[in-house]
Design a protein around this motif. Sequence first.
Motif, PDB file in Angstrom:
ATOM      1  N   GLN A 120      34.257  37.650  48.934  1.00 19.83           N
ATOM      2  CA  GLN A 120      35.192  37.446  50.039  1.00 19.83           C
ATOM      3  C   GLN A 120      36.492  37.093  49.711  1.00 19.83           C
ATOM      4  O   GLN A 120      37.671  37.458  50.086  1.00 19.83           O
ATOM      5  CB  GLN A 120      34.647  36.110  50.943  1.00 19.83           C
ATOM      6  CG  GLN A 120      33.715  36.250  51.587  1.00 19.83           C
ATOM      7  CD  GLN A 120      33.661  37.577  52.658  1.00 19.83           C
ATOM      8  OE1 GLN A 120      34.392  37.424  53.335  1.00 19.83           O
ATOM      9  NE2 GLN A 120      32.329  38.404  52.481  1.00 19.83           N
ATOM     10  N   THR A 121      36.951  36.737  48.205  1.00 21.35           N
ATOM     11  CA  THR A 121      37.937  36.486  47.731  1.00 21.35           C
ATOM     12  C   THR A 121      38.708  37.410  46.649  1.00 21.35           C
ATOM     13  O   THR A 121      39.796  37.553  46.516  1.00 21.35           O
ATOM     14  CB  THR A 121      38.043  35.030  47.108  1.00 21.35           C
ATOM     15  OG1 THR A 121      37.028  35.143  46.071  1.00 21.35           O
ATOM     16  CG2 THR A 121      37.671  34.035  47.905  1.00 21.35           C
ATOM     17  N   CYS A 122      37.643  38.258  46.175  1.00 21.97           N
ATOM     18  CA  CYS A 122      38.131  39.224  45.102  1.00 21.97           C
ATOM     19  C   CYS A 122      39.226  40.165  45.818  1.00 21.97           C
ATOM     20  O   CYS A 122      38.650  40.841  46.802  1.00 21.97           O
ATOM     21  CB  CYS A 122      36.995  39.858  44.477  1.00 21.97           C
ATOM     22  SG  CYS A 122      37.734  41.330  43.299  1.00 21.97           S
ATOM     23  N   PRO A 123      40.475  40.519  45.396  1.00 18.82           N
ATOM     24  CA  PRO A 123      41.251  41.530  45.923  1.00 18.82           C
ATOM     25  C   PRO A 123      40.729  42.787  46.043  1.00 18.82           C
ATOM     26  O   PRO A 123      40.777  43.542  46.945  1.00 18.82           O
ATOM     27  CB  PRO A 123      42.631  41.410  45.375  1.00 18.82           C
ATOM     28  CG  PRO A 123      42.603  39.965  44.564  1.00 18.82           C
ATOM     29  CD  PRO A 123      41.279  39.665  44.324  1.00 18.82           C
ATOM     30  N   TYR A 124      39.808  43.204  45.119  1.00 18.84           N
ATOM     31  CA  TYR A 124      39.407  44.730  45.068  1.00 18.84           C
ATOM     32  C   TYR A 124      38.294  44.667  46.041  1.00 18.84           C
ATOM     33  O   TYR A 124      38.224  45.802  46.844  1.00 18.84           O
ATOM     34  CB  TYR A 124      38.955  45.074  43.701  1.00 18.84           C
ATOM     35  CG  TYR A 124      39.773  45.182  42.658  1.00 18.84           C
ATOM     36  CD1 TYR A 124      39.778  46.738  42.392  1.00 18.84           C
ATOM     37  CD2 TYR A 124      40.653  44.482  41.942  1.00 18.84           C
ATOM     38  CE1 TYR A 124      40.747  46.999  41.089  1.00 18.84           C
ATOM     39  CE2 TYR A 124      41.527  44.863  41.138  1.00 18.84           C
ATOM     40  CZ  TYR A 124      41.523  46.120  40.543  1.00 18.84           C
ATOM     41  OH  TYR A 124      42.418  46.528  39.539  1.00 18.84           O
ATOM     42  N   SER A 125      37.367  43.633  46.149  1.00 20.11           N
ATOM     43  CA  SER A 125      36.571  43.614  47.411  1.00 20.11           C
ATOM     44  C   SER A 125      37.111  43.720  48.883  1.00 20.11           C
ATOM     45  O   SER A 125      36.486  44.277  49.334  1.00 20.11           O
ATOM     46  CB  SER A 125      35.621  42.148  46.979  1.00 20.11           C
ATOM     47  OG  SER A 125      34.708  42.492  45.965  1.00 20.11           O
ATOM     48  N   LYS A 126      38.232  42.995  48.940  1.00 21.65           N
ATOM     49  CA  LYS A 126      38.859  43.060  50.023  1.00 21.65           C
ATOM     50  C   LYS A 126      39.447  44.379  50.297  1.00 21.65           C
ATOM     51  O   LYS A 126      39.357  44.845  51.488  1.00 21.65           O
ATOM     52  CB  LYS A 126      40.113  41.962  50.086  1.00 21.65           C
ATOM     53  CG  LYS A 126      39.759  40.500  50.250  1.00 21.65           C
ATOM     54  CD  LYS A 126      40.921  39.679  50.107  1.00 21.65           C
ATOM     55  CE  LYS A 126      40.455  38.245  50.238  1.00 21.65           C
ATOM     56  NZ  LYS A 126      41.733  37.427  50.266  1.00 21.65           N
ATOM     57  N   ALA A 127      39.846  44.970  49.380  1.00 26.50           N
ATOM     58  CA  ALA A 127      40.610  46.303  49.596  1.00 26.50           C
ATOM     59  C   ALA A 127      39.484  47.617  49.988  1.00 26.50           C
ATOM     60  O   ALA A 127      39.888  48.421  50.858  1.00 26.50           O
ATOM     61  CB  ALA A 127      41.206  46.786  48.336  1.00 26.50           C
TER      62      ALA A 127
END
Length: 139
Positions: A120-127
């Motif tokens: 939920q917080t990793c920028p790559y996961s968000k992207a």
Amino acid sequence: MTQVTKVLYTGKTHTSSGGRDGTAQSSDGRLDIKLSSPGSAGTGTNPEQLFAAGWSACFIGAMGLAAGKLKIKLPADLAVDAEVDLCNTDGAYFLQARLNVSVPGLDRDVVQALVDAAHQTCPYSKATRGNIDVVINLI
């Protein structure tokens, strides 16, 4: 669009016109690599490998933040093996990915909670969320 209050870092690179068969350098000189197409006889890396390396490193950082909030000590041998597939269907290229997470010595439910928080917080996961198929495996 998200309101930005502070830019923490900007990664800058220059890639030659050879693209997948060219070179890439960072503005600070710390990255200087040859690129080659996946499966070719070229000597360089490829964008999928670079993306996998960046994502897995970022994901471990996000797990560390989640562990800190839960007052859990992560083991030194924690690892994330990222697999990024370059796919083609009817001439259309796309990516899909798997993150294989290994956290020896912690209860599986605790690891699952850490992985869920990190995703939920990793920028790559968000992207990638909603853009590519992603599977996270606990190994």
